[in-house]
Design an enzyme around this catalytic site. Structure first.
Site, PDB file in Angstrom:
ATOM      1  N   ASP A  11       0.860  -1.176   0.000  1.00  0.00           N
ATOM      2  CA  ASP A  11       0.000   0.000   0.000  1.00  0.00           C
ATOM      3  C   ASP A  11       0.896   1.225   0.000  1.00  0.00           C
ATOM      4  O   ASP A  11       2.105   1.133   0.259  1.00  0.00           O
ATOM      5  CB  ASP A  11      -0.909   0.000   1.237  1.00  0.00           C
ATOM      6  N   SER A  12       0.302   2.379  -0.255  1.00  0.00           N
ATOM      7  CA  SER A  12       1.061   3.623  -0.246  1.00  0.00           C
ATOM      8  C   SER A  12       1.534   3.997   1.157  1.00  0.00           C
ATOM      9  O   SER A  12       2.470   4.774   1.308  1.00  0.00           O
ATOM     10  CB  SER A  12       0.216   4.758  -0.818  1.00  0.00           C
ATOM     11  N   CYS A  20      -4.553  -1.117  -1.884  1.00  0.00           N
ATOM     12  CA  CYS A  20      -4.578   0.325  -2.075  1.00  0.00           C
ATOM     13  C   CYS A  20      -5.649   0.642  -3.107  1.00  0.00           C
ATOM     14  O   CYS A  20      -5.583   0.143  -4.243  1.00  0.00           O
ATOM     15  CB  CYS A  20      -3.210   0.808  -2.563  1.00  0.00           C
ATOM     16  N   GLU A  29      -3.240   8.988   8.855  1.00  0.00           N
ATOM     17  CA  GLU A  29      -1.795   8.760   8.994  1.00  0.00           C
ATOM     18  C   GLU A  29      -1.207   9.582  10.136  1.00  0.00           C
ATOM     19  O   GLU A  29      -0.190   9.203  10.718  1.00  0.00           O
ATOM     20  CB  GLU A  29      -1.083   9.096   7.692  1.00  0.00           C
ATOM     21  N   CYS A  67     -10.870   3.363   0.121  1.00  0.00           N
ATOM     22  CA  CYS A  67      -9.461   3.521   0.484  1.00  0.00           C
ATOM     23  C   CYS A  67      -9.247   2.733   1.762  1.00  0.00           C
ATOM     24  O   CYS A  67     -10.071   2.807   2.684  1.00  0.00           O
ATOM     25  CB  CYS A  67      -9.117   4.996   0.693  1.00  0.00           C
ATOM     26  N   HIS A  81      -7.405   3.163   4.169  1.00  0.00           N
ATOM     27  CA  HIS A  81      -7.216   3.954   5.384  1.00  0.00           C
ATOM     28  C   HIS A  81      -8.537   4.213   6.104  1.00  0.00           C
ATOM     29  O   HIS A  81      -8.558   4.405   7.320  1.00  0.00           O
ATOM     30  CB  HIS A  81      -6.590   5.316   5.045  1.00  0.00           C
TER      31      HIS A  81
END
Length: 268
Positions: free
Chosen positions: A10-11, A73, A151, A185, A187
């Site tokens: 993932d990023s 992702c 994040e 996403c 996240h």
């Protein structure tokens, strides 16, 4: 090969939501995770840049003994689409598994999609939903700030900044009357409670990371590639930036402290 690892990339840290699900449903599997934390976020990049990053991420995982790769992702999955660059082993992104579940879950034929700017611009979720059921109405909304908020730890249910931004993003989706919302996403499940609260009762949230993990299990079962060890598998984590920050923040995604080895690496 059965006891080779499942590779996940993932990023940043969002793909850990897929790792969390893999640990729960495939406890005997080893997992190698790569988070490209030095180049996050991917969501505002051009399709060409996202594709280059994805190929580099996958190439890093292939330096290890892996039997399957998951692009955990939403941005990468949307850009790669139906043309994966890995053809010699099982591979999945998050779009197709997530859409299949969402189409099954909706009762009123109205599905919402939230994701990064690149994901929404690609129309990947709409295209796949239309392919399965052209009568479903899709409302898509980009939420570019969510990745940064997650994040950086702005994940508390009462956090006023996150709630204010989420309210702005989610209002048009809620007003569209969707009964199913794709968290496009990986996240976003970290702030799932905030999203659920603002969307209201009766809206089913679908986690793209969790759905990709469930699909991975099916792939490995069909190809007789499930690990045959009786002991628990191990997680190994690689990041392209600070390992300390990874360990500090990863617990929000895994819902437990990091268990496993953590290394910093370079893609150069």
């Amino acid at each position: 090969m059965k006891n080779d690892a499942i590779g996940v990339f993932d990023s940043g840290l969002g793909g850990l939501t897929a790792v969390k699900e893999l640990n729960a449903i495939l406890p005997h599997e080893n997992i190698i995770y790569f988070g490209d934390t030095a180049r996050i976020p991917y969501g505002g990049r051009s399709p060409e840049t996202v594709m280059r990053y994805a190929k580099e991420d996958a190439a890093f995982l292939r330096q290890h003994a892996v039997k399957m790769i998951i692009a955990a992702c939403g941005t990468v999955s949307s850009v790669v689409g139906d043309c994966p660059f890995i053809i010699d082993m099982p591979f999945t992104g998050v779009v197709c598994p997530t859409v299949r579940t969402a189409v099954k879950e909706t009762h009123n034929g109205k599905i919402g999609v939230i994701g990064t700017l690149a994901t929404v611009r690609s129309g990947s979720y709409e295209k796949e939903i239309s392919r399965l059921d052209p009568n479903i109405v899709v409302t898509a909304q980009s939420c570019p700030m969510f990745v940064h908020l997650v994040e950086n730890g702005y994940t508390d249910f009462e956090n006023p900044v996150t709630r204010l931004i989420a309210e702005e993003y989610l209002t048009p989706v809620r007003e569209a009357g969707v009964d199913t919302l794709i968290l496009g996403c990986t996240h976003y499940p970290v702030i799932r409670d905030i999203i659920a609260d603002l969307m209201g009762d009766g809206v089913k949230l679908i986690s793209s990371g969790a759905e990709a993990a469930k699909y991975a299990r099916c792939c490995l079962e069909e190809q007789d590639l499930l690990a045959d060890r009786e002991t628990d598998g191990e997680n190994t984590y690689y990041v392209s930036d600070s390992t300390e920050q990874f360990v500090e923040n990863a617990g929000h995604f895994l819902e437990q402290n990091v268990v496993g080895k953590v290394f910093r690496c370079s893609l150069q």
